[in-house]
Design an enzyme around this catalytic site. Structure first.
Site, mmCIF file in Angstrom:
data_model
loop_
_atom_site.group_PDB
_atom_site.id
_atom_site.type_symbol
_atom_site.label_atom_id
_atom_site.label_comp_id
_atom_site.label_asym_id
_atom_site.label_seq_id
_atom_site.Cartn_x
_atom_site.Cartn_y
_atom_site.Cartn_z
ATOM 1 N N ASN A 192 36.740 52.815 -17.178
ATOM 2 C CA ASN A 192 36.833 51.421 -16.783
ATOM 3 C C ASN A 192 36.320 51.217 -15.361
ATOM 4 O OD1 ASN A 192 37.658 48.834 -17.502
ATOM 5 N ND2 ASN A 192 39.489 49.031 -16.257
ATOM 6 N N ASP A 209 25.382 6.823 -3.326
ATOM 7 C CA ASP A 209 25.364 5.461 -2.806
ATOM 8 C C ASP A 209 23.909 5.151 -2.484
ATOM 9 O OD1 ASP A 209 24.884 6.251 -0.136
ATOM 10 O OD2 ASP A 209 26.218 4.692 0.617
ATOM 11 N N GLU A 234 38.713 43.746 -13.550
ATOM 12 C CA GLU A 234 39.283 43.820 -12.190
ATOM 13 C C GLU A 234 38.329 43.275 -11.145
ATOM 14 O OE1 GLU A 234 38.899 46.534 -13.961
ATOM 15 O OE2 GLU A 234 40.842 47.535 -14.268
ATOM 16 N N ASN A 240 36.005 47.962 -26.779
ATOM 17 C CA ASN A 240 36.539 49.299 -26.553
ATOM 18 C C ASN A 240 38.001 49.393 -26.903
ATOM 19 O OD1 ASN A 240 34.262 50.396 -25.689
ATOM 20 N ND2 ASN A 240 34.676 50.194 -23.508
ATOM 21 N N ASP A 258 33.211 48.872 -14.266
ATOM 22 C CA ASP A 258 33.411 47.770 -13.322
ATOM 23 C C ASP A 258 32.478 47.884 -12.125
ATOM 24 O OD1 ASP A 258 35.282 46.365 -14.668
ATOM 25 O OD2 ASP A 258 36.965 47.468 -13.825
ATOM 26 N N ASP A 310 26.959 8.754 2.625
ATOM 27 C CA ASP A 310 26.728 8.999 4.047
ATOM 28 C C ASP A 310 27.637 8.203 4.959
ATOM 29 O OD1 ASP A 310 25.741 6.517 3.501
ATOM 30 O OD2 ASP A 310 23.955 6.725 4.740
ATOM 31 N N ASP A 317 32.368 5.975 1.971
ATOM 32 C CA ASP A 317 32.219 6.957 0.899
ATOM 33 C C ASP A 317 33.288 8.042 0.943
ATOM 34 O OD1 ASP A 317 29.853 5.727 -0.058
ATOM 35 O OD2 ASP A 317 28.746 6.636 1.595
HETATM 36 N N1 LIG Z 1 27.413 -4.813 9.663
HETATM 37 C C1 LIG Z 1 27.661 -5.560 8.625
HETATM 38 N N2 LIG Z 1 28.060 -6.818 8.771
HETATM 39 C C2 LIG Z 1 28.347 -7.580 7.727
HETATM 40 N N3 LIG Z 1 28.251 -7.193 6.457
HETATM 41 C C3 LIG Z 1 27.848 -5.954 6.206
HETATM 42 C C4 LIG Z 1 27.533 -5.059 7.274
HETATM 43 N N4 LIG Z 1 27.178 -3.874 6.723
HETATM 44 C C5 LIG Z 1 27.277 -4.043 5.406
HETATM 45 N N5 LIG Z 1 27.660 -5.279 5.070
HETATM 46 C C6 LIG Z 1 27.888 -5.836 3.738
HETATM 47 O O1 LIG Z 1 28.836 -5.043 3.048
HETATM 48 C C7 LIG Z 1 28.285 -4.540 1.871
HETATM 49 C C8 LIG Z 1 28.805 -3.158 1.655
HETATM 50 O O2 LIG Z 1 28.280 -2.357 2.652
HETATM 51 P P1 LIG Z 1 28.630 -0.847 2.739
HETATM 52 O O3 LIG Z 1 27.767 -0.272 3.768
HETATM 53 O O4 LIG Z 1 30.098 -0.716 2.837
HETATM 54 O O5 LIG Z 1 28.230 -0.401 1.263
HETATM 55 P P2 LIG Z 1 27.560 0.909 0.699
HETATM 56 O O6 LIG Z 1 28.242 1.209 -0.558
HETATM 57 O O7 LIG Z 1 27.450 1.944 1.721
HETATM 58 O O8 LIG Z 1 26.174 0.348 0.358
HETATM 59 P P3 LIG Z 1 24.917 1.210 0.119
HETATM 60 O O9 LIG Z 1 25.048 1.700 -1.268
HETATM 61 O O10 LIG Z 1 23.844 0.212 0.285
HETATM 62 O O11 LIG Z 1 24.902 2.291 1.127
HETATM 63 C C9 LIG Z 1 26.794 -4.573 2.065
HETATM 64 O O12 LIG Z 1 26.118 -4.712 0.882
HETATM 65 C C10 LIG Z 1 26.630 -5.810 2.926
HETATM 66 O O13 LIG Z 1 26.598 -6.944 2.120
HETATM 67 MG MG LIG Z 2 26.285 3.414 2.353
#
Ligand SMILES: Nc1ncnc2c1ncn2[C@@H]1O[C@H](COP(=O)(O)OP(=O)(O)OP(=O)(O)O)[C@@H](O)[C@H]1O
Ligand SMILES: [Mg+2]
Length: 885
Positions: free
Chosen positions: A711, A343, A300, A686, A715, A617, A621
């Protein structure tokens, strides 16, 4: 059909393009209340209490209580009622405390909004014209927004209220929290031709996040009037409740076990009735006993122990390490996590890129690529509404001479799906009506848009790879001259450019950037690997850059085919999750990923049975953060990522904090698993012993009320597991609770426990026929009751095993040792106390206790033997004893 103009929309909300005055906003705040969702902080105690009944165990108890009342077994009914009340009360208190702790934690991650307002007219100069109050954008706690406010939306923002889009530049929004739809939706400004009843592309909703572009919107609804508030309120009463409702690792294990048990419990009473009728010719009078036996099986306190373990873990993490757990079950999932995807920028590297070199297409140093990149960065930033700072753009824009003299026409801001940013400018010296498209972005994506022969493209890819392999980020820069487009889209005063116009470009060259690896990342990731968490990198960057960053962090070397790109992901059909899971299993780095690729990999790993975490970040993502069992965000992540994450890491020592979080998660996991293992095997033991004895004896071995009181005592003692601290060795592997294996283990233990129980009692019966003899039922019952509680307290101490270290002399008493002692005391004293007679027990003679002191060590030795055998058989070593594999 046509709708009102933007101005009419603004008027209907009694506002204007320049926003509200502070004065008016204050008045509206007083009228509409703060912009907070109807958080169930105010759930009444009565509701909480009643909600406890929805828990499967309590619900079954409740039903058993009704059955007992139906058969006029009032003693059993009373005890069950007490049990139900106690568990509902405990649960309500536990939940209340956990909710309060979670609300306090959530408040540590504040949300703000950028709002355009005019200061109140100067009081000393009341005659000053209102127009003098210049509108100014400022950051405001999202709570203070009111209908009529003009808000600005930038990439990474969480939309703070419902609104109507007024302006938009490449605005796309992730509405997953509302609709579950993971791909971003494009938003367009409101125009007079928009049909007011049609679609939602001109509306934005609280709780969604800006993934690319920017814009402004006028707030139409706040607080509990937003769509988010109403949907989540209906769904579960908890904001983000739809996330909680999704099956995560936690649900797969703890809930899986609960439901199996509930089925067992429902089966027990009929089985007991049938067996007693067949073998002992007993009728319906055994029903209360059958019901009590089913109750005896129930853990429970499971929901209470789980909530308490997790809430304590979360509170400790926040206090000691600054880690904020925003959803309680996520802590369990952290403990069970065996794969963590991360990432790259800002997690493995410091996220502060600086320009390294500017190269022409032959790979020689030449300034043009950087110059054009600067023009692009300047104008995408200038024309964005509002300007959205970006680390790469800031690195490019350190020297203004690069981009002076150009005039910006339009901008298509950086979009993580297309992985490029475009600015349209007029060039000094170019003919009238010539527009220059300036594109910078990921090498693959830019080269795709350039008109190039195949072999030249391959050469350029190799050139970029060469620089990426040094750990540099590489951007490709390309341009194209175009005639100024005709005003094709009618109403816009400026000619418009769209992504489909960007093709046939000429490559100018590459810009490379250095971004130093985060020195703390290497040790943190190695520590995770040592503790059984596989780390994978999912990045939008070049494969070479990612592989090199791994090497710079001194992570263990990997085979070349462990680095893959998004192309390999695309090659797997979307329906073949198993194939993608196999690929993900073998791969350590996935490069060139769009947000959707990251989410696909995470989902495939989960489908393959891994408890998967994702640390990211950026807005790119978000889908992966939603897809993971547990989403993590660093402290300085964009607000939308922090909002989507279950766990927010502290500002200092971010990655190292994951280790603490994992430890806390595993501690809770070990405690929950140990509690479950001990309770279930002891209860099962039991029950089997009681059922067997019932068939052998001419009377019931225990009265229903006695079963229930015993019980309840057990518990209550088990609650101590929420406070126990496992030994470090038990935390060295993920604490995964696999329902099937776990239930098998518990069944084995239960049967052996029952045998030990019966044997113990048989010895007592043979040695001292008096007290345990069949002639005196109440003596027999007292003997069985005391023996049961004493063996249970021994099981508590001995079965927790190595997970809690040895109870060597000199070690301070832990909560569990204290609870076990209290339980043993209760077992001895209850039959002697005034409670004895009403429960149908009489005091036992001293010889009984003397015999017990001889027999109990035997029982203890058997339990230890079995425990050691089980942990060897399950190959689980030190940790497995804490968390059954
Ligand atoms: N301000 C920008 N202008 C033009 N191209 C960009 C810019 N920022 C990022 N990129 C390009 O887009 C790609 C993907 O960037 P993004 O930030 O979306 O990837 P990410 O997965 O966050 O990369 P990371 O793993 O490095 O954080 C980069 O590798 C770069 O080549
Ligand atoms: Mg990134």
């Amino acid at each position: 059909m046509s709708g009102p103009t933007t101005l009419q929309v603004l008027r209907s909300l009694e506002t204007g393009p320049r926003g509200l005055t502070e004065e008016e906003a204050d008045a509206r705040l007083a009228r509409h209340g703060p912009n907070v969702p109807p958080v169930p902080r105010t759930v009444s105690w009565r509701r909480r209490f009643v909600r406890g009944l929805r828990d499967p165990f309590t619900a079954v108890l409740f039903c058993l209580g009704i059955v007992s009342a139906g058969t006029a077994a009032w003693g059993t009914t009373c005890v069950i009622t007490v049990l139900v009340a106690v568990s509902c009360a405990l649960r309500a208190t536990g939940e209340h405390r956990a909710d309060r702790a979670m609300a306090a934690l959530r408040d540590l991650v504040p949300t703000t909004a950028t709002v355009v307002r005019r200061p109140a007219p100067d009081e000393r100069e009341p005659s000053a014209p209102r127009e003098r109050a210049v509108p100014a954008p400022r950051e405001l706690p999202a709570e203070e927004l009111v209908p009529g406010d003009i808000i600005r939306l930038a990439p990474g923002d969480v939309i703070p209220a419902d609104g109507q889009v007024l302006t938009a530049t490449g605005l796309s929004v992730d509405e997953a929290p509302l609709t579950g739809e993971s791909s971003p939706t494009t938003k367009e400004p409101w125009t007079p031709t928009t049909d007011p009843g049609e679609g939602t592309e001109h509306l934005c909703f609280q709780g969604s996040s800006v993934t690319a572009g920017g814009g402004t919107a006028v707030v139409t609804a706040t607080g509990r009037h937003t769509r988010f508030a109403s949907t989540t309120h209906e769904a579960s009463g908890v904001p983000g409740g739809e996330r909680a409702a999704r099956a995560r690792a936690f649900d797969r294990s703890v809930h899986g076990i609960s439901w199996t048990l509930v089925r067992f419990m429902l089966l027990t009473p009929p089985l007991v009735l049938v067996a007693n009728a067949a073998l002992r010719d007993r009728g319906l009078e055994t029903l209360p006993f059958a019901v009590a036996v089913a109750v005896g099986l129930t853990p429970e306190m499971l929901p209470v122990v789980v909530t308490m373990c997790l809430a304590r873990g979360a509170a400790h993490l926040a206090r000691a390490h600054g880690v904020i757990v925003r959803r309680l079950p996520a802590l369990h999932d952290l403990g069970a996590m065996d794969v963590l995807c991360v990432d790259k920028t800002g997690t493995l590297t410091q996220g502060r890129p600086v320009v390294d070199r500017s190269l022409d297409t032959a790979g020689r140093d030449a300034p043009e690529a950087l110059d054009w990149a600067a023009v692009n960065a300047w104008w995408t930033l200038r024309l964005a509404d509002p300007p959205a700072p970006d680390a790469l753009d800031e690195a490019i824009l350190t020297t203004p001479e690069h981009y002076e003299g150009y005039e910006g026409i339009a901008a298509l801001p950086f979009d993580p799906v297309r992985r490029l940013a475009t600015a349209v400018v007029t060039r000094p010296g170019a003919g009238l009506g010539v527009h220059t498209l300036v594109v910078k972005g990921a090498v693959e994506n830019v080269l795709e848009l350039c008109a190039l022969p195949a072999e030249e493209r391959t050469r350029l890819q190799a050139l970029a790879s060469h620089h990426a392999a040094k750990g540099l980020r590489v951007l490709a820069v390309a341009t194209a001259d175009r005639d100024r487009p005709a005003r094709r889209r009618g109403t816009a005063s400026h000619p418009t450019w769209s992504p489909s116009d960007i093709h046939g470009l000429t490559l100018v060259g590459f810009v490379t950037f250095r971004d130093a690896p985060d020195p703390a990342a290497g040790p943190a990731l190695r520590a995770l690997a040592d503790r059984g968490v596989t780390v994978k990198i999912l990045t939008g960057d070049h494969p070479g850059t990612a592989a090199r960053v791994r090497r710079d962090l001194a992570l263990p070397p990997i085979a070349p085919d462990a680095v893959r790109t998004a192309e390999d992901i695309d090659a797997v059909p979307p329906t073949d999750v198993a194939a993608l899971a196999r690929l993900a299993h073998r791969t350590t780095v996935f490069a060139d990923c769009t947000p959707a690729h990251k989410a696909r990999v995470v989902a495939a790993l989960r489908a393959h049975g891994h408890t998967t975490g994702f640390l990211g970040d950026g807005v790119n993502d978000l889908p992966a953060l939603h897809a993971a069992d547990v989403g993590l965000a660093p402290h300085d992540a964009v607000p939308a990522a922090r909002e989507a994450a279950d766990v927010v890491l502290p500002r200092a020592g971010g990655l190292a904090a994951i280790d603490h979080a994992v430890t806390a998660g595993r501690s809770s996991g070990v405690n929950i698993a140990t509690y479950l293992r001990i309770t279930l095997s002891s209860n099962l033991g039991n029950v089997i012993a009681m059922l067997t004895a019932a068939l052998l004896l001419p009377f019931l071995p225990m009265l229903p009320a006695q079963v229930l009181v015993q019980n309840l005592c057990f518990d209550a003692a088990q609650l101590a597991f929420a406070h126990e601290r496992p030994a470090p060795a038990a935390l060295s592997r993920p604490t995964t609770l696999r329902p099937r294996a776990f239930l098998r283990l518990v069944t084995g233990f239960g049967v052996l426990n029952a045998v030990a129980d019966l044997a113990t009692f048989a010895v007592l019966a043979l040695a001292a026929p008096g007290p345990t003899g069949t002639e005196d039922e109440s003596l027999f019952h007292a003997g069985w009751f005391t023996e049961n509680l004493l063996t249970q307290s021994l099981a508590m101490l001995l079965m927790r095993g190595a997970a809690y270290g040895t109870t060597a002399a000199g070690r301070r008493a832990t909560p569990v040792t204290r609870a076990a002692l209290a339980l043993a005391t209760a077992g001895i004293l209850i039959p002697l106390s005034p409670l004895g007679p009403p429960l149908g027990m009489t005091p036992l003679p001293p010889t009984y206790y003397a015999l017990l002191t001889l027999v109990l060590p035997l029982y203890g030795a058997t339990v230890v033997q079995l425990r050691n055998k089980a942990s060897v058989a399950h190959g689980s070593g030190g940790s497995g004893r804490g968390g059954p594999q």
